[in-house]
Design a protein around this motif. Structure first.
Motif, PDB file in Angstrom:
ATOM      1  N   UNK A  83       5.669   2.049  -3.451  1.00  0.00           N
ATOM      2  CA  UNK A  83       5.564   3.494  -3.415  1.00  0.00           C
ATOM      3  C   UNK A  83       6.205   3.887  -4.883  1.00  0.00           C
ATOM      4  N   UNK A  84       7.568   3.454  -5.203  1.00  0.00           N
ATOM      5  CA  UNK A  84       8.205   3.648  -6.242  1.00  0.00           C
ATOM      6  C   UNK A  84       7.202   3.034  -7.783  1.00  0.00           C
ATOM      7  N   UNK A  85       6.990   1.565  -7.556  1.00  0.00           N
ATOM      8  CA  UNK A  85       6.255   1.234  -8.678  1.00  0.00           C
ATOM      9  C   UNK A  85       5.035   2.022  -8.904  1.00  0.00           C
ATOM     10  N   UNK A  86       4.205   2.279  -7.990  1.00  0.00           N
ATOM     11  CA  UNK A  86       2.858   2.678  -8.153  1.00  0.00           C
ATOM     12  C   UNK A  86       2.889   3.819  -8.648  1.00  0.00           C
ATOM     13  N   UNK A  87       4.085   4.737  -8.068  1.00  0.00           N
ATOM     14  CA  UNK A  87       4.046   6.214  -8.543  1.00  0.00           C
ATOM     15  C   UNK A  87       4.632   6.157 -10.082  1.00  0.00           C
ATOM     16  N   UNK A  88       5.470   5.310 -10.656  1.00  0.00           N
ATOM     17  CA  UNK A  88       5.663   5.335 -11.712  1.00  0.00           C
ATOM     18  C   UNK A  88       4.805   4.604 -13.008  1.00  0.00           C
ATOM     19  N   UNK A  89       4.066   3.730 -12.312  1.00  0.00           N
ATOM     20  CA  UNK A  89       3.166   3.128 -13.251  1.00  0.00           C
ATOM     21  C   UNK A  89       1.652   3.183 -12.838  1.00  0.00           C
TER      22      UNK A  89
END
Length: 188
Positions: free
Chosen positions: A155-161
């Motif tokens: 969730x963190x990585x997809x949201x930022x990238x």
């Protein structure tokens, strides 16, 4: 796993009109070819397996795209979005796993009494009878914690990238595992 990147690119292009440069597409092609050569050793296609594979790739690509668009649309962090979907995700996962894993479909899973020894219901009956091996509950809880950690990271990585970046990081992890295995556990 290798087909998730091209399917994500296609869905992004046709449904969301998000295009990718030719340089990025070429680098993804080289990455997927390398990971495919390193990891794919045997392919055996059957209609049921193909159907499950297609469903898995489509649902993964769609969910990752949905994740990124909703985080950007509502200005949420990965943790906030995970919190908002976690109850429904857990409810559907528990219901589906109990429905699918409660039945003994393979005859080789039957024990000597004609009961299935490798299903959720068999595990629960063994747990109630106190016949669960030591450490198994701890292993289950550790697995749940690691799954939660993977969800949090995704969730963190997809949201930022983007979902493509998440897939590339997953393939990089695969490469590191293969290299680490060769370095730390050489065959010769």
């Amino acid at each position: 796993k290798l087909t998730t990147v091209p399917v994500t690119l296609l869905i992004n292009f046709y449904m969301y009109t998000v295009s990718t440069t030719h340089k990025v597409k070429l680098s993804l092609l080289i990455l997927l070819a390398g990971v495919g050569i390193a990891t794919v050793s045997d392919v055996d296609l059957r209609p049921l397996g193909l159907a499950f594979g297609v469903l898995a790739v489509l649902s993964t690509a769609m969910f990752q795209i949905w994740q990124g668009t909703k985080q950007k649309e509502y200005g949420m962090s990965g943790t906030q979005l995970q919190y908002s979907v976690s109850f429904y995700q857990a409810l559907s996962s528990c219901g589906l796993s109990l429905a699918v894993e409660s039945f003994c479909l393979a005859p080789q899973q039957l024990d000597g009494r004609g009961e299935c020894s490798d299903s959720t219901m068999a595990f629960l009956s063994q747990w109630r009878a106190g016949r669960v091996p030591d450490g198994i509950v701890g292993t289950i809880l550790a697995t749940c914690f690691l799954a939660l950690l993977v969800n949090w990271c995704s969730f963190g990585l997809i949201g930022k990238t983007s979902p493509i970046t998440f897939q590339v990081v997953g393939h990089a992890k695969t490469c590191l595992v293969l290299i680490g295995g060769d370095v730390f556990f050489p065959l010769a």
